[in-house]
Design a protein around this motif. Sequence first.
Motif, PDB file in Angstrom:
ATOM      1  N   GLU A 125       0.863  -1.171   0.000  1.00 19.83           N
ATOM      2  CA  GLU A 125       0.000   0.000   0.000  1.00 19.83           C
ATOM      3  C   GLU A 125       0.911   1.237   0.000  1.00 19.83           C
ATOM      4  O   GLU A 125       1.759   1.388   0.869  1.00 19.83           O
ATOM      5  CB  GLU A 125      -0.851  -0.043   1.275  1.00 19.83           C
ATOM      6  CG  GLU A 125      -1.877   1.043   1.391  1.00 19.83           C
ATOM      7  CD  GLU A 125      -2.958   0.931   0.320  1.00 19.83           C
ATOM      8  OE1 GLU A 125      -3.321  -0.193  -0.054  1.00 19.83           O
ATOM      9  OE2 GLU A 125      -3.423   1.996  -0.138  1.00 19.83           O
ATOM     10  N   ASP A 141      -0.043  20.406  -6.354  1.00 23.11           N
ATOM     11  CA  ASP A 141      -1.088  19.923  -7.263  1.00 23.11           C
ATOM     12  C   ASP A 141      -0.492  19.318  -8.520  1.00 23.11           C
ATOM     13  O   ASP A 141      -0.937  18.280  -9.008  1.00 23.11           O
ATOM     14  CB  ASP A 141      -2.040  21.070  -7.630  1.00 23.11           C
ATOM     15  CG  ASP A 141      -2.870  21.458  -6.410  1.00 23.11           C
ATOM     16  OD1 ASP A 141      -3.057  20.583  -5.537  1.00 23.11           O
ATOM     17  OD2 ASP A 141      -3.282  22.634  -6.309  1.00 23.11           O
ATOM     18  N   LYS A 144       0.964  15.972  -7.681  1.00 21.05           N
ATOM     19  CA  LYS A 144      -0.073  14.943  -7.531  1.00 21.05           C
ATOM     20  C   LYS A 144      -0.439  14.359  -8.890  1.00 21.05           C
ATOM     21  O   LYS A 144      -0.595  13.142  -9.044  1.00 21.05           O
ATOM     22  CB  LYS A 144      -1.334  15.550  -6.908  1.00 21.05           C
ATOM     23  CG  LYS A 144      -1.283  15.659  -5.404  1.00 21.05           C
ATOM     24  CD  LYS A 144      -2.629  16.106  -4.877  1.00 21.05           C
ATOM     25  CE  LYS A 144      -2.490  16.597  -3.460  1.00 21.05           C
ATOM     26  NZ  LYS A 144      -3.732  17.142  -2.923  1.00 21.05           N
ATOM     27  N   GLU A 148      -0.086  10.481 -10.267  1.00 23.08           N
ATOM     28  CA  GLU A 148      -1.206   9.707 -10.805  1.00 23.08           C
ATOM     29  C   GLU A 148      -0.923   9.235 -12.222  1.00 23.08           C
ATOM     30  O   GLU A 148      -1.197   8.093 -12.576  1.00 23.08           O
ATOM     31  CB  GLU A 148      -2.487  10.539 -10.747  1.00 23.08           C
ATOM     32  CG  GLU A 148      -2.861  10.789  -9.295  1.00 23.08           C
ATOM     33  CD  GLU A 148      -4.222  11.422  -9.104  1.00 23.08           C
ATOM     34  OE1 GLU A 148      -4.760  11.984 -10.082  1.00 23.08           O
ATOM     35  OE2 GLU A 148      -4.737  11.351  -7.977  1.00 23.08           O
ATOM     36  N   GLU A 149      -0.340  10.140 -13.020  1.00 25.91           N
ATOM     37  CA  GLU A 149      -0.137   9.781 -14.431  1.00 25.91           C
ATOM     38  C   GLU A 149       1.013   8.816 -14.634  1.00 25.91           C
ATOM     39  O   GLU A 149       0.942   7.924 -15.474  1.00 25.91           O
ATOM     40  CB  GLU A 149       0.123  11.053 -15.236  1.00 25.91           C
ATOM     41  CG  GLU A 149      -1.027  12.023 -15.107  1.00 25.91           C
ATOM     42  CD  GLU A 149      -1.562  12.437 -16.445  1.00 25.91           C
ATOM     43  OE1 GLU A 149      -0.717  12.782 -17.294  1.00 25.91           O
ATOM     44  OE2 GLU A 149      -2.790  12.430 -16.619  1.00 25.91           O
ATOM     45  N   GLY A 152       0.626   5.874 -11.511  1.00 23.36           N
ATOM     46  CA  GLY A 152      -0.669   5.219 -11.641  1.00 23.36           C
ATOM     47  C   GLY A 152      -1.316   4.890 -10.316  1.00 23.36           C
ATOM     48  O   GLY A 152      -2.052   3.917 -10.210  1.00 23.36           O
ATOM     49  N   ILE A 153      -1.008   5.664  -9.272  1.00 23.97           N
ATOM     50  CA  ILE A 153      -1.728   5.458  -8.015  1.00 23.97           C
ATOM     51  C   ILE A 153      -2.486   6.746  -7.667  1.00 23.97           C
ATOM     52  O   ILE A 153      -2.115   7.827  -8.117  1.00 23.97           O
ATOM     53  CB  ILE A 153      -0.795   5.071  -6.846  1.00 23.97           C
ATOM     54  CG1 ILE A 153       0.292   6.144  -6.642  1.00 23.97           C
ATOM     55  CG2 ILE A 153      -0.164   3.714  -7.077  1.00 23.97           C
ATOM     56  CD1 ILE A 153       1.043   5.976  -5.347  1.00 23.97           C
ATOM     57  N   ASP A 154      -3.521   6.590  -6.857  1.00 23.86           N
ATOM     58  CA  ASP A 154      -4.342   7.730  -6.480  1.00 23.86           C
ATOM     59  C   ASP A 154      -3.550   8.651  -5.548  1.00 23.86           C
ATOM     60  O   ASP A 154      -3.027   8.207  -4.530  1.00 23.86           O
ATOM     61  CB  ASP A 154      -5.592   7.192  -5.764  1.00 23.86           C
ATOM     62  CG  ASP A 154      -6.575   8.301  -5.436  1.00 23.86           C
ATOM     63  OD1 ASP A 154      -6.302   9.460  -5.820  1.00 23.86           O
ATOM     64  OD2 ASP A 154      -7.603   8.011  -4.804  1.00 23.86           O
ATOM     65  N   ALA A 155      -3.457   9.933  -5.918  1.00 21.74           N
ATOM     66  CA  ALA A 155      -2.691  10.854  -5.077  1.00 21.74           C
ATOM     67  C   ALA A 155      -3.585  11.927  -4.461  1.00 21.74           C
ATOM     68  O   ALA A 155      -3.105  12.907  -3.890  1.00 21.74           O
ATOM     69  CB  ALA A 155      -1.576  11.494  -5.899  1.00 21.74           C
ATOM     70  N   ALA A 156      -4.903  11.726  -4.573  1.00 24.13           N
ATOM     71  CA  ALA A 156      -5.827  12.738  -4.047  1.00 24.13           C
ATOM     72  C   ALA A 156      -5.594  12.967  -2.553  1.00 24.13           C
ATOM     73  O   ALA A 156      -5.649  14.096  -2.067  1.00 24.13           O
ATOM     74  CB  ALA A 156      -7.258  12.302  -4.309  1.00 24.13           C
ATOM     75  N   ASP A 157      -5.295  11.870  -1.834  1.00 24.66           N
ATOM     76  CA  ASP A 157      -5.086  11.995  -0.385  1.00 24.66           C
ATOM     77  C   ASP A 157      -3.615  12.097  -0.010  1.00 24.66           C
ATOM     78  O   ASP A 157      -3.219  11.750   1.104  1.00 24.66           O
ATOM     79  CB  ASP A 157      -5.693  10.786   0.335  1.00 24.66           C
ATOM     80  CG  ASP A 157      -7.204  10.774   0.193  1.00 24.66           C
ATOM     81  OD1 ASP A 157      -7.781  11.871   0.046  1.00 24.66           O
ATOM     82  OD2 ASP A 157      -7.787   9.675   0.192  1.00 24.66           O
ATOM     83  N   ARG A 179      -4.079   3.573   6.667  1.00 23.46           N
ATOM     84  CA  ARG A 179      -4.031   3.141   5.263  1.00 23.46           C
ATOM     85  C   ARG A 179      -3.161   1.913   5.016  1.00 23.46           C
ATOM     86  O   ARG A 179      -3.329   1.216   4.021  1.00 23.46           O
ATOM     87  CB  ARG A 179      -3.600   4.308   4.376  1.00 23.46           C
ATOM     88  CG  ARG A 179      -4.765   5.314   4.248  1.00 23.46           C
ATOM     89  CD  ARG A 179      -4.329   6.735   3.984  1.00 23.46           C
ATOM     90  NE  ARG A 179      -3.748   6.934   2.672  1.00 23.46           N
ATOM     91  CZ  ARG A 179      -3.359   8.137   2.211  1.00 23.46           C
ATOM     92  NH1 ARG A 179      -3.532   9.230   2.958  1.00 23.46           N
ATOM     93  NH2 ARG A 179      -2.827   8.254   1.033  1.00 23.46           N
TER      94      ARG A 179
END
Length: 596
Positions: A125, A141, A144, A148-149, A152-157, A179
């Motif tokens: 994780e 921003d 982030k 993500e690009e 390929g993992i979610d970076a919103a948090d 997490r």
Amino acid sequence: MSNIRNFSIIAHIDHGKSTIADRLIEHTFTVEKRQMRDQILDSMDIERERGITVKAQTVRLKYKAKDGKDYILNLIDTPGHVDFTYEVSRSLAACEGALLVVDAAQGVEAQTIANAYMAVDQELELVPVLNKIDLPSADPDKVKIEIEEIIGIDAADAILASAKSGLGTEDILEAIIKRIPAPEGSVEEPLKAMIVDSWYDSYLGVIVLIRMVDGQLEAGDKIQFMSNKTERVVDTVGYFLPKPTKTDKLVSGEVGFLTASIKNIREINIGDTITIARRPTVRPFPGFKKVKPVVFCGMYPVESKDYEDLRDALEKLSLNDSSITFEPETSAALGFGFRGGFLGLLHMEIIQERLEREFDLDLVNTAPTVVYRVTKKDGEVVIIDNPAGMPEVGEIELIEEPVIDATVILPEEFVGGIMQLMVARRGMQTNMKYINETRVMLEYKLPLSEVVMDFYDKLKSVSKGYASFDYEFSGYQQGDLVKLDILLNKEKVDALSIIVHKDQAFYKGRDLADKLKEVIHRQMFDIAIQAAVGNKILARTTVKAYRKNVTAKCYGGDISRKRKLLEKQKAGKKRMKNIGNVEVPQEAFMAVLKLG
Ligand code: GTP
């Protein structure tokens, strides 16, 4: 076990991994304030001075979370440099999750990607942490989006942090708990533990860092190392706080150490499974990799009487670093020395520096080389880690060299320059991708020998320091390679031979002869320098004899000036070798690294 979290911190070099570790240790009061110093986990002097983490370290933190419960957090710090990739992968295998630290001003770099992929492969994780948000140029921003690009993992948090000011430390600790999953495994099952690392401690002997998966372990247990079936009785078990601290037992899910009167770390294989012989685990880890040196060089004492001291020093160093190899080597030019094998250039430099600094040895080192695979006409395959050992041209059927898959990330304005550099280094582009409007990721297949030769400095100067670089070994590939020899006054100097591509032999020979002319001092006679492939002379140049005796000027002159000159000569003498009657300085052996 629900209160344990095992995690690592991964990052590109200098993105702040060690500083974040410091903040976590401080926040959890693991080390008393007065003992706290920066980068507490980087214990070796060289690590501290160079600001790099060489050995992975571990620390057990106690944290009272906002939910009111007490947690044990095992942090395994990992080395950031490409030479130590294997240590990173072992450390990750011992964890359920990792903090992915990215400098919010710099963004994703080559090692961010390499390390993140490794973690994703191991199904960890990932908790993205954007560090250095105190910097005016920080742009969280944008970073982030890069995470993500590209990864390929979610970076919103993603957590915003400044390890410098301590901002975000609590958020990181809470995220680790929420997490990252707690370890699985069972205390009831037979013992199954993974060897994450091992090193030599002068008080405790060999310390083995382990991750407990199943079962429990205490002093007196008779354990078995499953790869070679050796058995040992455990002397002590303990945790790192971060000092090694004894405890009664280790149970499944925990990270800790054991000692078992092991004298030699070479008995221990990183990644191996530990179990109990009379009740072994039925599911050992899939295996481990023996790390193999990829870069070799000759190491010769300046004074031949120091040969035994050099051997002792190498033995001592390898007590703590089983990835170093060394074997006696004789050079017609340099006498008796050793051929050392290392995981990469940085690893080699660190060992050379430690030999000189900690053991007070004066050494002449030959240029680093990779390992070639040569198939002879008679079918025999020989492994060549020293150009001097290359068979004669007539005997060779084909030569293969190691190639790597390299990733470079850089601002787009430097792409042209890097492409040129890569072509000059025999690189083949395999991919090019924009990671945002201004930064580009390039991928190349490249012979490793081209990276060994002063590649980093070139990369840095072409990109003004903005390019990041990472690679992994890809395999062996046939190359049109020849051995380039250097002759001083018609005598071949074995320690100066290099392997080069046939098409580059001519200008490399010419440049090398010129470079040698610059570094070999004038003597009482002319010194002819020649570069040759086989019997064919490609270039020649001459270091002219002195016209005047320099010291003559000082006689009768100012006594302190004379002393200064003598001292200077003495200091200068240190890293010189007499080859025939020619004095050759250390720089001559490195001149080959400075070729275009
Ligand atoms: P390696 O161990 O070599 O991989 O480096 P690292 O990732 O551990 O980086 P380290 O913690 O040594 O930090 C690199 C540099 O960045 C140091 O000079 C730190 O002082 C600085 N640094 C770390 N965190 C911050 C931060 O939040 N803000 C600022 N401004 N500087 C920071």
